[in-house]
Scaffold this motif. Structure first.
Motif, PDB file in Angstrom:
ATOM      1  N   LEU A   6      54.900  76.988  18.375  1.00  8.00           N
ATOM      2  CA  LEU A   6      53.981  76.629  19.455  1.00  8.00           C
ATOM      3  C   LEU A   6      53.138  75.417  19.083  1.00  8.00           C
ATOM      4  O   LEU A   6      52.811  74.587  19.938  1.00  8.00           O
ATOM      5  CB  LEU A   6      53.089  77.821  19.791  1.00  8.00           C
ATOM      6  CG  LEU A   6      53.829  79.060  20.330  1.00  8.00           C
ATOM      7  CD1 LEU A   6      52.857  80.193  20.596  1.00  8.00           C
ATOM      8  CD2 LEU A   6      54.593  78.711  21.606  1.00  8.00           C
ATOM      9  N   LEU A   7      52.763  75.324  17.817  1.00  8.42           N
ATOM     10  CA  LEU A   7      52.028  74.134  17.374  1.00  8.42           C
ATOM     11  C   LEU A   7      52.886  72.884  17.517  1.00  8.42           C
ATOM     12  O   LEU A   7      52.386  71.797  17.843  1.00  8.42           O
ATOM     13  CB  LEU A   7      51.577  74.310  15.925  1.00  8.42           C
ATOM     14  CG  LEU A   7      50.464  75.346  15.703  1.00  8.42           C
ATOM     15  CD1 LEU A   7      50.264  75.598  14.207  1.00  8.42           C
ATOM     16  CD2 LEU A   7      49.165  74.852  16.334  1.00  8.42           C
ATOM     17  N   ASP A   8      54.184  73.045  17.249  1.00  5.47           N
ATOM     18  CA  ASP A   8      55.089  71.903  17.442  1.00  5.47           C
ATOM     19  C   ASP A   8      55.091  71.453  18.894  1.00  5.47           C
ATOM     20  O   ASP A   8      55.175  70.255  19.199  1.00  5.47           O
ATOM     21  CB  ASP A   8      56.511  72.288  17.024  1.00  5.47           C
ATOM     22  CG  ASP A   8      56.666  72.352  15.504  1.00  5.47           C
ATOM     23  OD1 ASP A   8      55.804  71.771  14.817  1.00  5.47           O
ATOM     24  OD2 ASP A   8      57.655  72.966  15.048  1.00  5.47           O
ATOM     25  N   LEU A   9      55.017  72.405  19.822  1.00  5.63           N
ATOM     26  CA  LEU A   9      54.988  72.040  21.242  1.00  5.63           C
ATOM     27  C   LEU A   9      53.779  71.165  21.553  1.00  5.63           C
ATOM     28  O   LEU A   9      53.867  70.205  22.312  1.00  5.63           O
ATOM     29  CB  LEU A   9      54.954  73.298  22.119  1.00  5.63           C
ATOM     30  CG  LEU A   9      56.232  74.125  22.205  1.00  5.63           C
ATOM     31  CD1 LEU A   9      56.001  75.339  23.099  1.00  5.63           C
ATOM     32  CD2 LEU A   9      57.383  73.288  22.753  1.00  5.63           C
ATOM     33  N   VAL A  10      52.632  71.527  20.980  1.00  3.44           N
ATOM     34  CA  VAL A  10      51.413  70.734  21.211  1.00  3.44           C
ATOM     35  C   VAL A  10      51.592  69.333  20.672  1.00  3.44           C
ATOM     36  O   VAL A  10      51.238  68.331  21.305  1.00  3.44           O
ATOM     37  CB  VAL A  10      50.197  71.421  20.566  1.00  3.44           C
ATOM     38  CG1 VAL A  10      48.955  70.543  20.716  1.00  3.44           C
ATOM     39  CG2 VAL A  10      49.963  72.789  21.188  1.00  3.44           C
ATOM     40  N   SER A  11      52.177  69.224  19.468  1.00  2.00           N
ATOM     41  CA  SER A  11      52.340  67.895  18.857  1.00  2.00           C
ATOM     42  C   SER A  11      53.380  67.048  19.573  1.00  2.00           C
ATOM     43  O   SER A  11      53.331  65.816  19.550  1.00  2.00           O
ATOM     44  CB  SER A  11      52.720  68.049  17.374  1.00  2.00           C
ATOM     45  OG  SER A  11      54.001  68.683  17.260  1.00  2.00           O
ATOM     46  N   GLN A  12      54.344  67.704  20.241  1.00  2.00           N
ATOM     47  CA  GLN A  12      55.415  66.963  20.915  1.00  2.00           C
ATOM     48  C   GLN A  12      55.180  66.837  22.429  1.00  2.00           C
ATOM     49  O   GLN A  12      56.046  66.377  23.154  1.00  2.00           O
ATOM     50  CB  GLN A  12      56.758  67.667  20.677  1.00  2.00           C
ATOM     51  CG  GLN A  12      57.181  67.725  19.223  1.00  2.00           C
ATOM     52  CD  GLN A  12      58.464  68.520  19.030  1.00  2.00           C
ATOM     53  OE1 GLN A  12      59.307  68.543  19.919  1.00  2.00           O
ATOM     54  NE2 GLN A  12      58.593  69.146  17.870  1.00  2.00           N
TER      55      GLN A  12
END
Length: 560
Positions: A6-12
């Motif tokens: 989910l953190l990756d979603l925020v960064s991408q």
């Protein structure tokens, strides 16, 4: 808690679409919680539903009003709602019937982004863990979706700005090209190229009021009768309009759709709508935007300004051609007057004709009949300008020919009357004075056909020469003309004139016969040329800043 995905979603979020973010979030939640189904519910105009890409393990569906009311009452991001445990009235039966047990609201700055619904878990984790995990997941997903929307909004704004700049650049170039002295056909071809290049539109129609262009309907690239049939009704559409957005009760909407017209933009000149630019849909099938509507309106106005410049230029060229022709005609007319002799045995003569326009309808002439007789003619054709000048030339030619026949004055006038009556409209007429001076007897026989009576001045005596009859050209057989006779003693001054002299006006005041006679008496000792000059000077002083409103011609003959 394993929130890495989910953190990756925020960064991408900047590089992913909102749908892709939500799809990835659903897969992460279902995998982590071992859920059999999940979906994203979003509302639009009060209707909450799912979409195929965001519906996992269940078919897309819509919720009834009780479910909608429940969803709209949920808290913000960071809250989790268990449907079975929720004790509030109006619990969404539509969701529980489809096997959903957990709801995670997604919000940003108080605005709802949607709700994630999760189904029953296969092997449930500790309830507290699930609660905390979904609370954090809801906030992270909300941030990612909000960031994606913001980036998409910026991209859209940038794209619109670039498109607008492109339209402005094209409009500037078009306005420049339209001013390069092109023909109407070239202007329409350029308009077609601009519409095709910027909007992918290959066909358009120009509807113009007749007074602004000879062709009222111009269809590019070919004539189409059904488009022409919209004229002149389409001229009532004086506002820029996208046809699909017109109200259904608009009287022209169905007719415009029937002929496949998609946009209307008025041609405006000096604040007045003078026509309509109507264009067909884009070849791509896309709808027109407001920016494109503004572009078409501005482009059309640049084109109509160029068309108007062409029209004005053509009018100016035509005026120049007319002025040249009038100048030639005026030169010929003046040469005819200048051919009059400035003296005859026993007579000092001066002749001058002044036109209120380049050429006039006055006729003055001095015609030697033989060594002893001289004919004086002054005539005034009704009207001004070219028509009057043409009739004047006819009268002059006729009198010059008839003068060679040595006819009695009554017969000469009768023939001229017949000529004018037969060759002109009923409202056209000529006033004339014709007199023949005999040098031996110092007498003059004359006929005054409705003209301003000439003045014969000797000392303080002023004789008005009015004997004659009706104006010429009114009746085919007028009452018989009477011949008058007067004696011209040495020192007498004869002045023949047209009404431009006595009817020179300032307000309601006219120069009049009295001022004319006073001027002649004052200068009767002078030469004929000096008397004529003093008459025009007196008229000029009387008028001041005003100008002659009619032709003003004078013959002065002094008896030596």
């Amino acid at each position: 808690m394993n929130l890495a995905s989910l953190l990756d979603l925020v960064s991408q979020a900047e590089s992913m679409s909102e749908t892709n973010i939500l799809q990835s979030a659903l897969f992460s939640l279902m995998g982590r919680l071992r859920a059999t189904r999940a979906c994203v519910l979003r509302g639009h105009h009060g209707v909450w539903s799912t979409q195929e890409p965001l519906c996992k393990g269940v078919s897309p569906f819509e919720l009834d009003q009780s479910d909608v009311t429940y969803l709209e009452s949920l808290g913000g991001a960071g809250t989790v709602h268990e449907l079975e445990a929720d004790g509030r009235q109006g619990r969404p039966s539509g969701l529980t019937e489809r096997g959903f047990s957990l709801l995670v609201p997604l919000t940003s700055h108080g605005d709802s982004l949607g709700v994630i619904a999760i189904g029953m878990l296969i092997a449930p984790d500790d309830g507290k863990f699930v609660q905390q995990y979904l609370e954090l997941a809801g906030m992270l997903i909300s941030i990612a979706v909000a960031n994606s929307r913001h980036v998409e909004s910026m991209r859209k704004a940038t794209k619109e700005l670039e498109a607008r700049n492109l339209l402005i650049t094209s409009l500037y170039e078009s306005a420049h090209d339209f001013t390069q002295g092109r023909t109407d056909a070239e202007l329409f071809k350029m308009l077609q190229f601009r519409l095709m290049g910027q909007l992918m539109v290959s066909s358009f129609v120009v509807y113009l009021k007749h007074e602004y262009h000879g062709d009222e309907v111009i269809v590019v690239p070919r004539n189409t009768p059904e488009l022409e049939a919209l004229y002149p009704d389409i001229l009532e559409c004086t506002e820029p309009t996208i046809v699909s957005e017109m109200s259904d009760d608009h009287p022209l909407k169905e007719r415009l759709k029937a002929v496949n017209l998609a946009m209307l933009a008025p041609f405006t000149l000096h604040g007045e709508c003078v026509g309509i630019l109507a264009i067909r849909p884009k070849l791509s099938g896309q709808e027109f935007t407001k920016n494109e509507l503004g572009f078409v309106e501005s482009l059309g106005n640049a084109a109509i300004a160029a068309l108007e410049n062409n029209r004005l230029l053509e009018e100016e060229l035509e005026k120049q051609r007319m002025d040249l022709e009038l100048s030639i005609a005026a030169s010929i007319q003046q040469k005819l007057i200048a051919s009059n002799p400035d003296h005859r045995d026993g007579l000092d003569l001066a002749v001058e004709m002044r036109s209120s326009r380049q050429i006039g309808g006055d006729y003055v002439d001095v015609i030697p009949l033989d060594t002893e007789r001289t004919m004086f003619v002054v005539a005034d054709v009704a009207g001004k300008g070219i028509p009057a000048a043409l009739l004047m030339a006819t009268v002059q030619a006729s009198i010059r020919v008839l003068a060679t026949l040595d006819l009695p004055l009554t017969e000469l006038v009768r023939r001229i009357n017949t000529l004018i009556f037969d060759s002109t409209e009923p409202e056209v007429f000529v006033t004339a004075f014709i007199g023949v001076v005999d040098d031996n007897s110092r007498t003059m026989q004359y006929i005054n056909a409705g003209h301003n009576p000439p003045l014969l001045v000797h000392g303080d005596n002023v004789l008005t020469l009015s004997a004659g009859g009706l104006i010429l050209g009114v009746l085919a057989e007028p009452p018989a003309y009477q011949t008058g006779e007067c004696t011209m003693v040495q020192g007498s001054t004869l002045v023949l004139y047209t009404d431009g002299i006595t009817e020179a006006r300032v307000g309601m005041d006219e120069f009049g016969v009295e001022r004319l006679s006073a001027t002649i008496r004052q200068h009767q000792a002078s030469s004929a040329r000096e008397v004529l000059s003093q008459i025009h000077r007196a008229v000029g002083e009387f008028l001041g800043e005003e100008s002659l409103n009619d032709d003003a011609s004078v013959i002065v003959a002094k008896v030596l």
